[in-house]
Scaffold this active site. Structure first.
Site, PDB file in Angstrom:
ATOM      1  N   HIS A  17      -7.224  -4.235  10.119  1.00  0.00           N
ATOM      2  CA  HIS A  17      -6.915  -4.093   8.692  1.00  0.00           C
ATOM      3  C   HIS A  17      -5.677  -4.885   8.283  1.00  0.00           C
ATOM      4  CE1 HIS A  17      -4.426  -0.094   9.208  1.00  0.00           C
ATOM      5  NE2 HIS A  17      -3.643  -1.128   9.264  1.00  0.00           N
ATOM      6  N   ASN A  76      -7.546  -1.922  13.874  1.00  0.00           N
ATOM      7  CA  ASN A  76      -8.958  -2.231  13.568  1.00  0.00           C
ATOM      8  C   ASN A  76      -9.081  -3.496  12.725  1.00  0.00           C
ATOM      9  OD1 ASN A  76      -7.941  -1.434  11.161  1.00  0.00           O
ATOM     10  ND2 ASN A  76      -9.147   0.429  10.975  1.00  0.00           N
ATOM     11  N   GLU A 124      -9.470  -1.583   5.198  1.00  0.00           N
ATOM     12  CA  GLU A 124     -10.114  -1.177   6.443  1.00  0.00           C
ATOM     13  C   GLU A 124     -11.401  -1.981   6.643  1.00  0.00           C
ATOM     14  OE1 GLU A 124      -8.240   0.483   8.176  1.00  0.00           O
ATOM     15  OE2 GLU A 124      -7.778   2.505   7.489  1.00  0.00           O
ATOM     16  N   ASP A 130       0.810  -1.223   0.000  1.00  0.00           N
ATOM     17  CA  ASP A 130       0.000   0.000   0.000  1.00  0.00           C
ATOM     18  C   ASP A 130       0.841   1.270   0.000  1.00  0.00           C
ATOM     19  OD1 ASP A 130       0.973  -0.317   2.579  1.00  0.00           O
ATOM     20  OD2 ASP A 130      -0.960  -0.778   3.462  1.00  0.00           O
TER      21      ASP A 130
HETATM   22  C1  GLP Z   1      -0.178   0.139   8.517  1.00  0.00           C
HETATM   23  C2  GLP Z   1       0.050  -0.706   7.271  1.00  0.00           C
HETATM   24  C3  GLP Z   1      -0.254  -2.159   7.547  1.00  0.00           C
HETATM   25  C4  GLP Z   1       0.366  -2.566   8.865  1.00  0.00           C
HETATM   26  C5  GLP Z   1      -0.298  -1.837   9.983  1.00  0.00           C
HETATM   27  C6  GLP Z   1       0.228  -2.212  11.364  1.00  0.00           C
HETATM   28  O1  GLP Z   1      -1.376   0.781   8.507  1.00  0.00           O
HETATM   29  N1  GLP Z   1      -0.704  -0.282   6.139  1.00  0.00           N
HETATM   30  O2  GLP Z   1       0.243  -2.938   6.472  1.00  0.00           O
HETATM   31  O3  GLP Z   1       0.241  -3.952   9.049  1.00  0.00           O
HETATM   32  O4  GLP Z   1      -0.121  -0.464   9.778  1.00  0.00           O
HETATM   33  O5  GLP Z   1       1.347  -1.457  11.685  1.00  0.00           O
HETATM   34  P1  GLP Z   1       2.415  -1.853  12.764  1.00  0.00           P
HETATM   35  O6  GLP Z   1       3.159  -3.013  12.204  1.00  0.00           O
HETATM   36  O7  GLP Z   1       3.287  -0.653  12.895  1.00  0.00           O
HETATM   37  O8  GLP Z   1       1.682  -2.195  14.002  1.00  0.00           O
END
Ligand code: GLP
Length: 254
Positions: A152, A150, A157, A79
């Site tokens: 995702h 959440n 989302e 993304d």
């Molecule tokens: C972001 C990314 C996700 C990721 C998530 C969790 O929003 N788009 O791909 O898995 O955050 O982040 P973290 O690994 O920092 O907890």
């Protein structure tokens, strides 16, 4: 290893609990290294965020030690934010370069990150092109995933459909909050992003979902208790034929 206990859905998802985050990261780096040895042209689906950082660090070390090579590999990231210029340091593109891409031997021509710049029609074209590029590369062999607060995956989302493809999405308020520090405040966090869809992710031949630290425990529990529910996009991984959920003990379900 935990198997289906009370409060868990019936699943083929392999849940693997490691005593420490470092051991879990090593195990994921081992899987990627083995894949690259067997198939040097492997197509890797990569993620940003705090979760995969240690895996990247370990792979960078192995690459410097010539234990693994990405020279013939292809990368596709999950993304990207919309509306940021190519030179903006807050893009996931910049993050990937700093944390992985510039530190291994991958050919940057085979590094793909969706492009969230440009107007609506340029972004829509980019989403279609991204799907096509993944197909042209032969599909993703292994996709790394973290889980957002959440539920995702990527930026899919809550409300994302099982058959969704790469597209523009509006970011959930929690997602924007979680990104605020990197942008110097919530007001500067983009409202939209471009993300691989749920179906794009599930098309990968293998999935490795990672969750480390106490803060992720509840997310792991909810993921194990929910199946195919758009309200919790991570729940779609149960339907995948070769998915691992790799967690450290402090994130393990009770
Ligand atoms: C972001 C990314 C996700 C990721 C998530 C969790 O929003 N788009 O791909 O898995 O955050 O982040 P973290 O690994 O920092 O907890």
């Amino acid at each position: 290893m935990s198997e289906s206990a009370a409060g868990r859905v019936n699943t083929s998802l392999r849940v693997e609990v490691f005593p420490t985050r470092e051991l879990a990261e090593k195990a994921v780096a081992d899987e990627i290294s083995a894949l690259l040895r067997a198939k040097p042209t492997a197509v890797l689906g990569l993620a940003t965020g705090n979760t995969p950082v240690g895996v990247y660090r370990e792979l960078i070390r192995r690459c410097a030690a010539r234990e693994v090579s990405f020279a013939r590999a292809t990368f596709f990231n999950l993304d990207e934010f919309c509306g940021l210029g190519p030179a903006d340091p807050t893009t996931f593109r910049a993050w990937m370069r700093t944390n992985f891409v510039d530190l291994v031997d991958v050919d940057v021509r085979r590094v793909h990150i969706p492009d969230g710049a440009g107007d609506a029609s340029a972004r829509a074209r980019c989403a279609l092109d991204y799907e096509r590029a993944i197909g042209d590369a032969g599909g993703i062999d292994l996709q790394l995933l973290g889980i957002g607060r959440n539920g995702h995956i990527g930026f899919n989302e809550p409300g994302s459909a099982r058959d969704s493809r790469t597209r523009i999405v509006e970011l959930h308020p929690w997602t924007r909050e979680d990104q605020a520090s990197g942008f110097g405040g919530l007001a500067h966090v983009p409202t939209h992003a471009i993300t691989m869809g749920v179906a794009t992710i599930l098309d990968a031949r293998r999935l490795v979902v990672m969750a480390f630290g106490e803060k992720k425990r509840e997310l792991v529990e909810r993921t194990l208790a929910t199946k195919d529910d758009p309200a919790w996009p991570a729940s779609f991984v149960h339907g995948h034929r070769a998915a691992r959920l790799v967690v450290s003990a402090d994130a393990a379900p009770r």
